[in-house]
Design a protein around this motif. Structure first.
Motif, PDB file in Angstrom:
ATOM      1  N   GLU A  60       0.815  -1.227   0.000  1.00  0.00           N
ATOM      2  CA  GLU A  60       0.000   0.000   0.000  1.00  0.00           C
ATOM      3  C   GLU A  60       0.845   1.272   0.000  1.00  0.00           C
ATOM      4  O   GLU A  60       0.326   2.365  -0.190  1.00  0.00           O
ATOM      5  CB  GLU A  60      -0.958  -0.003   1.209  1.00  0.00           C
ATOM      6  CG  GLU A  60      -0.282   0.104   2.565  1.00  0.00           C
ATOM      7  CD  GLU A  60       0.156  -1.260   3.089  1.00  0.00           C
ATOM      8  OE1 GLU A  60       0.394  -1.371   4.280  1.00  0.00           O
ATOM      9  OE2 GLU A  60       0.247  -2.229   2.282  1.00  0.00           O
ATOM     10  N   ALA A  79       3.517   9.233   6.779  1.00  0.00           N
ATOM     11  CA  ALA A  79       2.285   9.049   6.016  1.00  0.00           C
ATOM     12  C   ALA A  79       2.253   7.678   5.355  1.00  0.00           C
ATOM     13  O   ALA A  79       1.481   7.449   4.426  1.00  0.00           O
ATOM     14  CB  ALA A  79       2.155  10.143   4.974  1.00  0.00           C
ATOM     15  N   LYS A  80       3.084   6.788   5.830  1.00  0.00           N
ATOM     16  CA  LYS A  80       3.175   5.410   5.317  1.00  0.00           C
ATOM     17  C   LYS A  80       3.522   5.380   3.831  1.00  0.00           C
ATOM     18  O   LYS A  80       3.011   4.560   3.077  1.00  0.00           O
ATOM     19  CB  LYS A  80       1.879   4.643   5.581  1.00  0.00           C
ATOM     20  CG  LYS A  80       1.567   4.527   7.072  1.00  0.00           C
ATOM     21  CD  LYS A  80       0.433   3.563   7.321  1.00  0.00           C
ATOM     22  CE  LYS A  80       0.117   3.424   8.786  1.00  0.00           C
ATOM     23  NZ  LYS A  80      -0.383   4.674   9.399  1.00  0.00           N
ATOM     24  N   GLU A 182      -0.139  13.906   2.614  1.00  0.00           N
ATOM     25  CA  GLU A 182      -1.298  13.171   3.128  1.00  0.00           C
ATOM     26  C   GLU A 182      -2.277  12.848   2.012  1.00  0.00           C
ATOM     27  O   GLU A 182      -2.805  11.744   1.919  1.00  0.00           O
ATOM     28  CB  GLU A 182      -2.004  14.000   4.212  1.00  0.00           C
ATOM     29  CG  GLU A 182      -1.308  13.912   5.554  1.00  0.00           C
ATOM     30  CD  GLU A 182      -1.977  14.789   6.590  1.00  0.00           C
ATOM     31  OE1 GLU A 182      -2.828  15.615   6.213  1.00  0.00           O
ATOM     32  OE2 GLU A 182      -1.641  14.651   7.776  1.00  0.00           O
ATOM     33  N   THR A 185      -0.821   9.995  -0.192  1.00  0.00           N
ATOM     34  CA  THR A 185      -0.775   8.639   0.354  1.00  0.00           C
ATOM     35  C   THR A 185      -2.111   8.216   0.940  1.00  0.00           C
ATOM     36  O   THR A 185      -2.347   7.031   1.130  1.00  0.00           O
ATOM     37  CB  THR A 185       0.280   8.530   1.464  1.00  0.00           C
ATOM     38  OG1 THR A 185      -0.051   9.474   2.483  1.00  0.00           O
ATOM     39  CG2 THR A 185       1.663   8.812   0.945  1.00  0.00           C
ATOM     40  N   GLY A 186      -2.942   9.161   1.258  1.00  0.00           N
ATOM     41  CA  GLY A 186      -4.224   8.832   1.865  1.00  0.00           C
ATOM     42  C   GLY A 186      -4.138   8.521   3.344  1.00  0.00           C
ATOM     43  O   GLY A 186      -5.108   8.109   3.962  1.00  0.00           O
ATOM     44  N   ASN A 187      -2.977   8.704   3.918  1.00  0.00           N
ATOM     45  CA  ASN A 187      -2.826   8.468   5.354  1.00  0.00           C
ATOM     46  C   ASN A 187      -2.507   9.775   6.054  1.00  0.00           C
ATOM     47  O   ASN A 187      -1.797  10.620   5.518  1.00  0.00           O
ATOM     48  CB  ASN A 187      -1.698   7.486   5.624  1.00  0.00           C
ATOM     49  CG  ASN A 187      -2.004   6.129   5.076  1.00  0.00           C
ATOM     50  OD1 ASN A 187      -3.101   5.622   5.268  1.00  0.00           O
ATOM     51  ND2 ASN A 187      -1.055   5.556   4.353  1.00  0.00           N
ATOM     52  N   GLU A 188      -3.020   9.887   7.268  1.00  0.00           N
ATOM     53  CA  GLU A 188      -2.794  11.121   8.001  1.00  0.00           C
ATOM     54  C   GLU A 188      -1.464  11.059   8.738  1.00  0.00           C
ATOM     55  O   GLU A 188      -1.062   9.993   9.213  1.00  0.00           O
ATOM     56  CB  GLU A 188      -3.922  11.338   9.004  1.00  0.00           C
ATOM     57  CG  GLU A 188      -4.134  12.803   9.317  1.00  0.00           C
ATOM     58  CD  GLU A 188      -5.140  12.972  10.428  1.00  0.00           C
ATOM     59  OE1 GLU A 188      -5.090  14.012  11.086  1.00  0.00           O
ATOM     60  OE2 GLU A 188      -5.954  12.066  10.649  1.00  0.00           O
ATOM     61  N   THR A 190       0.108  11.826  11.953  1.00  0.00           N
ATOM     62  CA  THR A 190      -0.263  12.218  13.312  1.00  0.00           C
ATOM     63  C   THR A 190       1.000  12.334  14.140  1.00  0.00           C
ATOM     64  O   THR A 190       2.098  11.994  13.693  1.00  0.00           O
ATOM     65  CB  THR A 190      -1.181  11.173  13.949  1.00  0.00           C
ATOM     66  OG1 THR A 190      -0.469   9.941  14.000  1.00  0.00           O
ATOM     67  CG2 THR A 190      -2.447  10.999  13.142  1.00  0.00           C
ATOM     68  N   SER A 193       2.477   8.873  14.459  1.00  0.00           N
ATOM     69  CA  SER A 193       3.133   8.299  13.275  1.00  0.00           C
ATOM     70  C   SER A 193       4.430   9.053  12.978  1.00  0.00           C
ATOM     71  O   SER A 193       5.406   8.470  12.513  1.00  0.00           O
ATOM     72  CB  SER A 193       2.193   8.338  12.071  1.00  0.00           C
ATOM     73  OG  SER A 193       2.039   9.654  11.611  1.00  0.00           O
TER      74      SER A 193
END
Lengths: 427, 262, 582
Positions: A60, A79-80, A182, A185-188, A190, A193
């Motif tokens: 992902e 943000a992975k 963000e 990648t669609g990830n926040e 935080t 993280s």
């Protein structure tokens, strides 16, 4: 920019770059003193430059490209995403890029332009976002050119590192960068993280500092060009995996150290290379240094130690403080000559000379890389005060000047050897 | 008696120097053929014959120059930079204070910076372009229907040297032809060429070098025109080594001697 | 350009406001206790009997003075009441109401009794007195003796720690006086040439004691109850009220700033900034590592705080050390402090020079030794106010609330406020104002020690200090006048902060970590000694420095603590291996 390369030309391109990459890989691998654990680093380079594979990453994870050592990887990891350093050393791409960049542009930029136009590297194609710091003029221009094909974020550099105002402006920019990453990648990102991302790169830095202390041993444990390859592999690997792999290498090297099996003879001159980036497959100069009977002990280049050496100094675990720490890490200790006042570089080199027992400094200048060329005078003057010889080696990605460089490096090695003999005689 | 030989396998000529203790016994030069190694062997033979010594008397042979790696007759090889710096120790004039060596060779020119003990501090070399080298001189001399040996003396007569602006060999050639077409005198053109060569080499120098003198070596130093051009451009005295062409070979022989003594 | 002007104007207004309000500090009433003598009521207890004295004062709860006496002598007791102007003689019945002009000093004299005091078979004349001091004048420096012919034996509390003894209105020099504590412990003391009894445990002082002096066939006894209470009485707890007020208003201020800043940042940086910094939580990521040095420093600070607040009482001998001056910001209104904190006398030089020369000399010598050789390491390791600020700052850290990072310009502007404080600190000596009215440390130490102090402007300043130090590390230290005086002689300090300029990579970690926002440690490239007037030697820069020996703290030139990459980078390894273990 719009011309599409036909399949035939792409195939020719692949073949040529495969051949060059493979020959350098073999040269580097065949030097005595290759460690078993180094092989996986070489495999990463091989996968990318010979087999034309994509960067190995979690399914992902989105690829986010960055240029220069000033793009905060931690934000991408938080943000992975998977950061990848896009600075290229490919001669083949360089010759393609010649069509798009002006004659006097530096080969690195030409190479980048080449890769972005020929669309053969999955690494470049799969990249959805490029973060380009406006470090030098060439980078500024490629940011504009890349924009036509890709989503590009331009990160401008503070003109002064010591002025708080400019640093705050840079931090503000990072705040602007966060939503861009963000969204991609669609990830926040935080607080947590971000903290974990800092731990991730921190681990790589921890292993690197172990690696560095092993590199300082005399006689030498590692070969310089192999070390350069290991450091280059960091650009294409997950920081955690790279760290784990380096840990294995460190453990293996410690074993050798215990048995006193060194890869080098003691009396070989210890060389530091500094200056323009040395990016795989352009590891011509490190290889030449080893061939001429010197040992490349340390490097002060941005694809080498510099990009990872300085840790993020986190005062407290609040989001803002962590971000400040990250911003500081990438700007303040950075010895890239694009900053106006860069006197810290000479101190850094002096300290490295002390730490690694360096006897000579090779100043690598990529043709067209003006900022590095400017600093040569200063560094030569300063180092002559502490009696360390410096030689300026100007080159580009082509192999045509190999012999001329070799002559220079041989003479340089001899100078150091003569000095050492004299020193020994005096004692 | 112990003899030492230095071989300088350059791009145009192979030079050999025979050293006996601390004096230069003999020197010899031959244009480098296809096989540098054979030429070198022949040179050694001639040297031995001339000085009536046996080959076994030669304790050490040291090679230098571009083709030093292929000179199998030599015991070891050393780079030109070090060789030149060593050679200067005995070929330099007595009042020369070590500072800078300007070596004008066949296909390259280099500047070597020395410290007060004749040790190499640093060096710069021309890269890629052949302008400012002996080859450049040779091409122009041929064009002007003279030889490289006479060119110097001819140019001395000149009072108004021409301006030669091109630095590239080929472009300079074109420029010389056009100058000739405009009926400029040969001596003026030659003097202009010498000046442009000097300028070209001086560009490589660091201006900061104030301690010590400048010494010219290499085949180019034989050309008095270039020597004068240097003095004119630098506005200071420029020394010429005793055997400029053999300086590298002499240095190599000296290093060989030193190595034997160790 | 506009921004520069704005901030300069704000600082300018702050400076003017500080000066003006400082001059009228007494007008700003933050909290005041009802401490006037007429707020007290006096009750009588005629049924008690005691062997120690036939008359004695004691205190009840809530401003109540209890006069106790043996029942047989009640009617013949004479009361002396001291007012600003005179001493009034009052009878038993007149005493139920305390006069408005009273300053709270009372002496009751019992009629002469004849009995065998020392069991030698002969009857002695026993003169019994009792004295109570209550109200705001209790802790005045100079003694107020009654100087009445009928009071033959008198004690007075002087310099907030000694008992001065008068006999027949003359100072009683070099005599033996017996002190009987409330618990009945008996001990002999000698008065010195100034008539002082020194070394009296403060516990004895606080609970009230009886001094006995005998001359020939006469025995003089005086029971002396300085207004004072033991720990954990309601009087003690009441001293907490101003502190609670301060804490309450500080909490309000902290919240106000939190929201104001959010709005400000949203305007300035956009929503993303507010969004990312919004969540405050107690979550702990990974392990928190403290270096040994940090722990030692914290223990020192804790010890300093306890020492200046309680230790004088706990070891009971505290007073003997009171002529040793350690220049930190601790409040001398708390009489339990072990050492003299010296801020009081530095701002009340006139009072210092009324003391005897021995005291002045020992005060000045110890002060200068501390100033010259100690320097600001006291700020980092001893100062109780520093401890309070560190605690407050730590609370914010645990809540994950963003701190305010002062940039270099803001820091320069704060220097102006610092100079205003220095001017006030020194200038008030000459203008006759009282620095204690604006001192922002007047609340902690006295309140926790159970001493009632009224807060004027000081209370407001304390609130702003707590709010400030919540967001800004060592907020007060940035402008502390005492700290500046401590730092002046930094060149002669035995502790020094040193930097290896070559090893430094200018990563800015020291600047980021520095409590005092000192930039020179980060930018210095030539000198080895980077210490300066403002450096409090807290060692935070050394802890955060990732380069080997780039920064070090030395004592007499010997390195006692230095930075190292290994100890810096270690923390990244451990957390990683912890994870992989799971």
């Amino acid at each position: 920019m719009t011309d599409d390369f036909d399949e035939h030309r792409k195939e020719l391109f692949r073949n040529k770059s495969r051949r060059i990459a493979l020959s350098y890989l073999k040269k580097a691998e065949n030097i005595n003193g290759m460690f078993n654990e180094m092989k996986s680093f070489f495999n990463v380079l091989k996968n990318i430059f010979v087999d034309f594979e994509d960067i190995k990453r979690k399914k992902e994870a989105k690829l986010i490209g960055s240029y220069c050592a000033m793009v905060p990887e931690e934000l991408i990891y938080a943000a992975k995403g998977q950061p990848v350093r896009m600075c290229s050393g490919s001669y083949t791409a360089y010759s393609i890029g010649d069509e798009y960049a002006p004659r006097d542009a530096c080969p690195l930029v030409k190479s980048v332009m080449g890769f972005n136009n020929i669309n053969t590297m999955p690494m470049y194609d799969n990249c959805s976002l490029l973060i380009v710091p406006v470090s030098c003029d060439c980078k500024k221009k490629i940011a504009g050119l890349l924009m036509k094909n890709k989503n590009v974020f331009i990160l401008s550099m503070p003109p002064s590192k010591t002025d708080d105002y400019y640093m705050n402006e840079f931090i503000k920019q990072l705040y602007k960068l966060i939503p861009v990453i963000e969204e991609e990648t669609g990830n926040e990102i935080t607080e947590k993280s971000l903290f974990e991302a800092i731990q991730l790169t921190g681990y790589a830095q921890y292993e690197l500092s172990r690696f560095n202390s092993l590199k300082r041993k005399a006689p030498l444990l590692f070969n310089g060009s192999q070390v350069m390859s290991v450091m280059n592999a960091y650009a294409y690997m997950n920081a955690g995996e790279w760290g784990e792999q380096l840990k294995k290498l460190n453990d293996e090297a410690e074993k050798y150290l215990k048995n006193k099996e060194f890869s080098a003879k003691e009396n070989y001159p210890r060389i530091l290379i500094t200056g323009s980036p040395i990016v795989f497959p352009n590891i011509k100069i490190p290889l030449l240094i080893e061939e001429t009977g010197s040992h490349l002990t340390a490097d002060e280049t941005c694809m080498g130690e510099r990009s990872l050496y300085d840790p993020a100094i986190i005062i407290e675990n609040s989001f803002d403080s962590m971000l400040r720490g990250i911003a500081n890490r990438y700007i303040k200790p950075c010895t890239c000559p694009v900053f106006g006042n860069n006197t810290q570089r000479i101190f850094k080199i002096k300290q490295m000379i002390k730490d690694y027992g360096i006897q000579g400094v090779i100043y690598h200048v990529l043709r067209g890389c003006l900022v590095y060329d400017y600093e040569y005078q200063l560094i030569e003057n300063e180092l002559s005060k502490i009696n360390i010889p410096v030689i300026r080696v100007e080159s580009d990605y082509s192999e045509e000047d190999t012999e001329q460089i070799r002559i220079r490096l041989e003479a340089f090695t001899e100078i150091i050897k003569m000095r050492n003999l004299k020193k020994a005689g005096r004692e | 008696m112990a003899y030492f030989i230095g071989l300088d396998g350059g791009s145009t000529y192979v030079k050999a120097a025979l050293i006996n203790n601390k004096t230069i016994a003999d020197t010899i030069v031959k244009s480098s053929g296809i096989d540098n190694n054979k030429t070198a062997e022949k040179l050694i033979e001639i040297l031995c014959d001339r000085n009536r010594i046996k080959i076994s008397d030669i304790k050490y042979t040291m090679a230098t120059g571009y083709s030093r790696k292929i000179l199998d007759v030599a015991n070891d090889d050393i780079s030109e930079i070090t060789a030149h710096a060593y050679g200067v120790r005995i070929t330099a004039p007595k009042d020369y204070r070590p500072g800078m060596i300007v070596d004008i060779g066949g296909q390259d020119s280099k500047i070597i910076y020395l410290d007060s003990n004749f040790d190499v501090k640093n060096f710069t070399m021309n890269d890629k372009c052949a302008a400012g080298t002996g080859k450049f001189m040779e091409v122009i001399a041929q064009l002007l229907e003279t030889t490289i040996h006479k060119a110097g003396e001819i140019s001395l007569e000149s009072k108004e040297p021409c301006d030669i602006n091109s630095t590239c060999v080929v472009f300079a050639q074109t420029e010389v032809i056009s100058l000739m077409a405009r009926k400029f005198d040969r001596k003026d053109i030659l003097a202009g060429i010498h000046l442009s060569m000097a300028k070209r080499i001086i560009k490589m120098m660091k201006k900061a070098e104030k301690n010590g003198d400048i010494l010219m070596t290499g085949g180019g130093a034989l050309n008095i025109g270039i020597h004068k051009a240097f003095e004119e451009e630098l506005m200071r005295k420029v020394y010429v080594a005793e055997y400029p062409q053999f300086n590298g070979a002499i240095g190599a022989a000296l290093i060989g001697k030193e190595r034997c003594e160790q | 350009m506009i921004r520069i002007r704005k901030s300069v104007i704000i600082v300018f207004i702050l400076c003017i406001a500080l000066i003006l309000s400082a001059f009228f500090a007494k007008e700003f009433n933050f909290y005041s206790f009802d401490m006037m003598p007429y707020d007290y009521k006096m009750t009588f207890n005629n049924n008690k009997t005691s062997d120690i004295s036939s008359v004695w004062f004691s205190y009840g709860d809530d401003r109540e003075v209890i006069f106790n006496s043996n029942s047989d002598i009640t009617d013949n007791i004479k009361f002396y009441e001291k007012t600003e102007e005179s001493v009034n003689l009052k009878t038993y019945k007149e005493m139920t109401e305390i006069a408005e002009n009273s300053i709270g000093y009372y002496i009751a004299a019992a009629p002469v009794q004849k009995f065998d005091y020392n069991n030698d078979g002969i009857d002695e004349n026993v003169y019994d007195y009792t004295r109570a001091d209550f109200g705001p004048h209790t802790f005045e420096l100079a003694p107020r003796n009654f100087n009445v012919d009928n009071i033959l034996f008198e004690t007075a509390f002087e310099e907030r720690k000694y008992i001065k003894v008068f006999f027949k209105n003359e100072i009683l020099r070099n005599r033996t006086v017996n002190i009987i504590s409330k618990d009945g412990d008996f001990k002999e003391y000698n008065t010195d040439e100034n008539g002082f009894i020194k070394g009296l445990p403060s516990k004895v002082l606080r609970q009230g004691f009886t001094a006995v002096y005998s001359e020939g066939n006469n025995v003089y006894r005086i029971q002396y109850a300085i207004e004072d209470y033991d720990y954990f009485s309601s009087h003690f707890y009441k001293a907490f009220i101003p502190l609670l007020y301060v804490l309450f208003f500080s909490a309000l201020g902290i919240m106000a700033i939190y929201f104001i800043r959010e709005i400000y940042n949203r305007n300035k940086y956009g929503n993303i900034f507010a969004k990312k910094n919004k969540d405050f939580n107690f979550e702990r990521y990974g392990k928190t590592y403290y270096s040994k040095f940090t722990i030692i420093r914290f223990l020192f600070l804790l010890f300093g705080f306890v020492m200046w607040t309680y230790l004088g009482k706990l070891i009971s001998q505290g007073q003997t050390l009171n002529n040793i001056a350690i220049p930190v910001f601790s409040c001398p209104f708390n009489l339990d402090q072990t050492f003299e904190s010296s801020c009081y006398y530095l701002t009340h030089l006139t009072i210092l020079f009324t003391r005897n020369w021995k005291y002045i000399v020992s005060f000045l010598i110890t002060l200068f030794i501390m100033l010259i050789f100690g320097g600001r390491i006291l700020c980092g390791f001893m100062c109780p106010l520093g401890f309070v600020q560190d605690i407050v700052f730590k609370i914010r850290k645990t809540l994950h609330i963003k701190s305010i990072v002062l940039n270099d310009r803001a820091n320069r502007l704060i220097q102006f406020i610092k100079w205003i404080w220095i001017i006030l600190f020194i200038g008030f000596v000459f203008t006759g104002n009282d620095f204690c009215d604006i001192c922002p440390n007047k609340v902690f130490s006295p309140a926790l020690g159970g001493w009632w102090v009224n807060l004027a402007l000081a209370g407001f300043l304390e609130v702003s200090l707590l709010v400030g130090s919540f967001y800004i590390d060592r907020f007060w230290c940035l402008m502390c006048p005492m700290g500046y005086i401590l730092g002046i002689f930094y060149k002669y300090n035995i502790f020094k902060l040193k930097k290896d300029c070559t090893a430094c990579t200018e990563c800015g970690g020291c600047y980021e970590a520095c409590s005092m926002r000192l930039k020179n440690i980060y930018t210095e490239r030539e000198k080895e000694n980077v210490q300066c007037v403002d450096c409090i030697m807290c060692g935070k820069c050394i802890e955060k420095c990732p380069e080997n020996n780039a920064l070090s703290l030395t004592l007499f030139g010997k390195t006692i603590y230095s930075s190292s990459r290994e100890s810096f980078i270690k923390k990244y390894n451990k957390t990683r291996s912890d994870k992989s273990d799971r």
